[in-house]
Design a protein around this motif. Structure first.
Motif, PDB file in Angstrom:
ATOM      1  N   LEU A 102       0.883  -1.306   0.018  1.00  8.04           N
ATOM      2  CA  LEU A 102      -0.161   0.074   0.159  1.00  8.04           C
ATOM      3  C   LEU A 102       0.910   1.262  -0.020  1.00  8.04           C
ATOM      4  O   LEU A 102       0.635   2.239  -0.601  1.00  8.04           O
ATOM      5  N   LEU A 103       1.795   1.196   0.555  1.00  7.16           N
ATOM      6  CA  LEU A 103       2.851   2.349   0.790  1.00  7.16           C
ATOM      7  C   LEU A 103       3.526   2.680  -0.374  1.00  7.16           C
ATOM      8  O   LEU A 103       3.519   3.959  -0.907  1.00  7.16           O
ATOM      9  N   ILE A 104       4.034   1.778  -0.943  1.00  3.20           N
ATOM     10  CA  ILE A 104       4.715   1.698  -2.422  1.00  3.20           C
ATOM     11  C   ILE A 104       3.762   2.340  -3.356  1.00  3.20           C
ATOM     12  O   ILE A 104       4.044   3.061  -4.346  1.00  3.20           O
ATOM     13  N   GLY A 105       2.608   1.815  -3.393  1.00  2.00           N
ATOM     14  CA  GLY A 105       1.413   2.083  -4.435  1.00  2.00           C
ATOM     15  C   GLY A 105       1.283   3.498  -4.216  1.00  2.00           C
ATOM     16  O   GLY A 105       0.970   4.439  -5.108  1.00  2.00           O
ATOM     17  N   MET A 106       0.888   4.044  -3.063  1.00  2.00           N
ATOM     18  CA  MET A 106       0.840   5.504  -2.732  1.00  2.00           C
ATOM     19  C   MET A 106       1.806   6.373  -3.334  1.00  2.00           C
ATOM     20  O   MET A 106       1.827   7.597  -3.594  1.00  2.00           O
ATOM     21  N   LEU A 107       3.269   5.735  -2.833  1.00  2.00           N
ATOM     22  CA  LEU A 107       4.313   6.555  -3.265  1.00  2.00           C
ATOM     23  C   LEU A 107       4.581   6.740  -4.709  1.00  2.00           C
ATOM     24  O   LEU A 107       4.848   7.835  -5.444  1.00  2.00           O
ATOM     25  N   ALA A 108       4.063   5.594  -5.574  1.00  3.53           N
ATOM     26  CA  ALA A 108       4.083   5.858  -6.997  1.00  3.53           C
ATOM     27  C   ALA A 108       2.915   6.734  -7.330  1.00  3.53           C
ATOM     28  O   ALA A 108       3.214   7.464  -8.305  1.00  3.53           O
ATOM     29  N   ASN A 109       2.057   6.772  -6.655  1.00  2.00           N
ATOM     30  CA  ASN A 109       0.739   7.577  -7.297  1.00  2.00           C
ATOM     31  C   ASN A 109       1.413   9.078  -7.018  1.00  2.00           C
ATOM     32  O   ASN A 109       0.892   9.945  -7.652  1.00  2.00           O
ATOM     33  N   ARG A 110       1.888   9.231  -5.787  1.00  2.00           N
ATOM     34  CA  ARG A 110       2.346  10.526  -5.581  1.00  2.00           C
ATOM     35  C   ARG A 110       3.341  11.201  -6.539  1.00  2.00           C
ATOM     36  O   ARG A 110       3.247  12.073  -7.019  1.00  2.00           O
ATOM     37  N   SER A 111       4.383  10.173  -6.705  1.00  2.00           N
ATOM     38  CA  SER A 111       5.283  10.679  -7.908  1.00  2.00           C
ATOM     39  C   SER A 111       4.552  11.063  -9.335  1.00  2.00           C
ATOM     40  O   SER A 111       5.068  11.703  -9.957  1.00  2.00           O
ATOM     41  N   MET A 112       3.385   9.915  -9.453  1.00  2.00           N
ATOM     42  CA  MET A 112       2.805  10.396 -10.875  1.00  2.00           C
ATOM     43  C   MET A 112       2.222  11.429 -11.123  1.00  2.00           C
ATOM     44  O   MET A 112       1.968  12.298 -11.723  1.00  2.00           O
ATOM     45  N   ASP A 113       1.485  11.971  -9.530  1.00  2.00           N
ATOM     46  CA  ASP A 113       0.598  13.110  -9.419  1.00  2.00           C
ATOM     47  C   ASP A 113       1.338  14.446  -9.524  1.00  2.00           C
ATOM     48  O   ASP A 113       1.058  15.542  -9.976  1.00  2.00           O
ATOM     49  N   THR A 114       2.547  14.246  -9.171  1.00  2.00           N
ATOM     50  CA  THR A 114       3.537  15.539  -9.122  1.00  2.00           C
ATOM     51  C   THR A 114       4.609  15.762 -10.104  1.00  2.00           C
ATOM     52  O   THR A 114       5.237  16.522 -10.515  1.00  2.00           O
ATOM     53  N   SER A 144      11.169   6.602 -12.064  1.00  2.00           N
ATOM     54  CA  SER A 144      11.697   7.443 -11.038  1.00  2.00           C
ATOM     55  C   SER A 144      11.847   6.611 -10.046  1.00  2.00           C
ATOM     56  O   SER A 144      12.827   6.643  -9.130  1.00  2.00           O
ATOM     57  N   LEU A 145      10.869   5.731  -9.722  1.00  2.00           N
ATOM     58  CA  LEU A 145      10.947   4.787  -8.379  1.00  2.00           C
ATOM     59  C   LEU A 145      12.243   3.884  -8.597  1.00  2.00           C
ATOM     60  O   LEU A 145      12.968   3.551  -7.590  1.00  2.00           O
ATOM     61  N   GLN A 146      12.302   3.465  -9.818  1.00  2.00           N
ATOM     62  CA  GLN A 146      13.486   2.444  -9.994  1.00  2.00           C
ATOM     63  C   GLN A 146      14.813   3.039  -9.570  1.00  2.00           C
ATOM     64  O   GLN A 146      15.689   2.590  -9.066  1.00  2.00           O
ATOM     65  N   GLN A 147      14.986   4.379 -10.125  1.00  2.00           N
ATOM     66  CA  GLN A 147      16.273   5.167  -9.700  1.00  2.00           C
ATOM     67  C   GLN A 147      16.114   5.541  -8.410  1.00  2.00           C
ATOM     68  O   GLN A 147      17.233   5.373  -7.741  1.00  2.00           O
ATOM     69  N   ARG A 148      14.947   5.724  -7.970  1.00  2.00           N
ATOM     70  CA  ARG A 148      15.247   5.955  -6.224  1.00  2.00           C
ATOM     71  C   ARG A 148      15.828   4.662  -5.568  1.00  2.00           C
ATOM     72  O   ARG A 148      16.369   4.765  -4.561  1.00  2.00           O
ATOM     73  N   LEU A 149      15.301   3.648  -5.977  1.00  2.00           N
ATOM     74  CA  LEU A 149      15.641   2.399  -5.141  1.00  2.00           C
ATOM     75  C   LEU A 149      16.925   1.955  -5.375  1.00  2.00           C
ATOM     76  O   LEU A 149      17.510   1.491  -4.554  1.00  2.00           O
ATOM     77  N   LYS A 150      17.498   2.428  -6.694  1.00  2.00           N
ATOM     78  CA  LYS A 150      18.998   2.438  -6.693  1.00  2.00           C
ATOM     79  C   LYS A 150      19.608   3.103  -5.680  1.00  2.00           C
ATOM     80  O   LYS A 150      20.668   2.740  -5.019  1.00  2.00           O
ATOM     81  N   GLU A 151      19.484   4.218  -5.562  1.00  2.00           N
ATOM     82  CA  GLU A 151      19.946   5.017  -4.604  1.00  2.00           C
ATOM     83  C   GLU A 151      19.583   4.731  -3.048  1.00  2.00           C
ATOM     84  O   GLU A 151      20.648   4.698  -2.230  1.00  2.00           O
ATOM     85  N   LEU A 152      18.625   4.042  -2.870  1.00  2.00           N
ATOM     86  CA  LEU A 152      18.443   3.559  -1.525  1.00  2.00           C
ATOM     87  C   LEU A 152      19.205   2.615  -1.068  1.00  2.00           C
ATOM     88  O   LEU A 152      19.696   2.310  -0.143  1.00  2.00           O
ATOM     89  N   ARG A 153      19.168   1.511  -2.281  1.00  2.00           N
ATOM     90  CA  ARG A 153      20.063   0.475  -2.225  1.00  2.00           C
ATOM     91  C   ARG A 153      21.764   0.650  -1.734  1.00  2.00           C
ATOM     92  O   ARG A 153      22.484   0.319  -0.956  1.00  2.00           O
TER      93      ARG A 153
END
Length: 272
Positions: free
Chosen positions: A98-110, A246-255
């Protein structure tokens, strides 16, 4: 005696004041647990209520379903299910999804809206979803995927479903015939040219677990998506694509920044 009576009356008054009531934004109270108007509206929004339906009746039905859910969930908690390892594990997974889905939606909305030129370029790269969109009627065979490589090679060499049926029959592999339809907009861009070039009746095979489905295009019906609807669809698809990137790039940074420690034997193989 009077003192004890006053204390008892005070406690009773306090408990009465603490009891929740179905008023204001609270549409129902189930064993002192509130169901709010916003919760009910969220359920209604996800119910896909058809136009012309009796709104009051639908609202009541949805509310009764919410009440039933609360009662059963309360019973599950009384039975200690919410403390079981299986529940805790599943709840964590659901919360994370749920958190990841909402994070993706926020990224898309902005995300920034694409320009007209970018939209046109996107549509040109995916003609099967826009100007050249078609509906394909398919003849199909479904069968258990063979493990024998020789049989697999004979299947790959077939040019029609009838040839394929003959190979399966000779190999004593049962199959089922069927029909389906496919809108070309769901076909990945890298795969579409290959499928579009298939000859009449020539099958393409899609594995699905331990099954395979062979399909041959029986008819192709033009169904182009153009104009404002095409633009809206393109914008939505581009925003989803950008959000994923964007999420994939962010995940690389987080890893890269995360400290991850593995138990022996669980670490991924070293990169060569």
């Amino acid at each position: 005696m009077k003192h004890r009576t006053l204390v008892a009356l005070l406690l009773l008054a306090t408990c009465t004041a603490c009891q929740k009531k179905a008023e204001g934004q609270t549409v129902a109270v189930v064993n002192d647990e509130e169901i709010t108007a916003s919760q009910l509206n969220a359920e209604l929004a996800n119910a896909n209520v058809p136009d012309g339906a009796d709104k009051k009746a639908v609202t009541n039905r949805i509310l009764q379903g919410l009440i039933d859910r609360r009662l059963l969930a309360e019973q599950a908690r009384k039975d200690g299910i919410d403390r079981s390892p299986d529940f805790i594990s599943r709840q964590q997974k659901l919360n994370e999804e749920l958190l990841i889905g909402m994070l993706a939606n926020r990224s898309m909305d902005t995300s920034k809206l694409p320009t007209d030129a970018e939209i046109a370029a996107f549509q040109a790269k995916q003609p099967q979803a826009f100007a050249n969109r078609e509906v394909w009627k398919l003849d199909q065979l479904q069968y258990d995927t063979p493990t024998d490589k020789a049989v697999q090679q004979r299947i790959t060499a077939t040019k029609t479903l009838e040839e394929l049926a003959g190979v399966l029959t000779a190999a004593r592999i049962p199959f089922q015939r069927g029909n389906n339809q496919l809108v070309t907009s769901v076909i990945p861009s890298e795969l579409y040219p290959q499928l579009a070039r298939l000859g009449p009746g020539e099958p393409f095979i899609v594995p699905a677990g331990n099954k395979s489905v062979a399909s041959a295009i029986a008819t192709r019906e033009p169904n182009p998506l153009t104009g404002p609807n095409a633009k809206t669809e393109a914008v939505n698809a581009m925003r989803r694509q950008n959000s994923t990137t964007s999420l994939q790039q962010r995940l690389k940074e987080l890893r890269s920044a995360a400290k991850i420690e593995y138990k022996e034997g669980f670490a991924p193989p070293a990169k060569k």
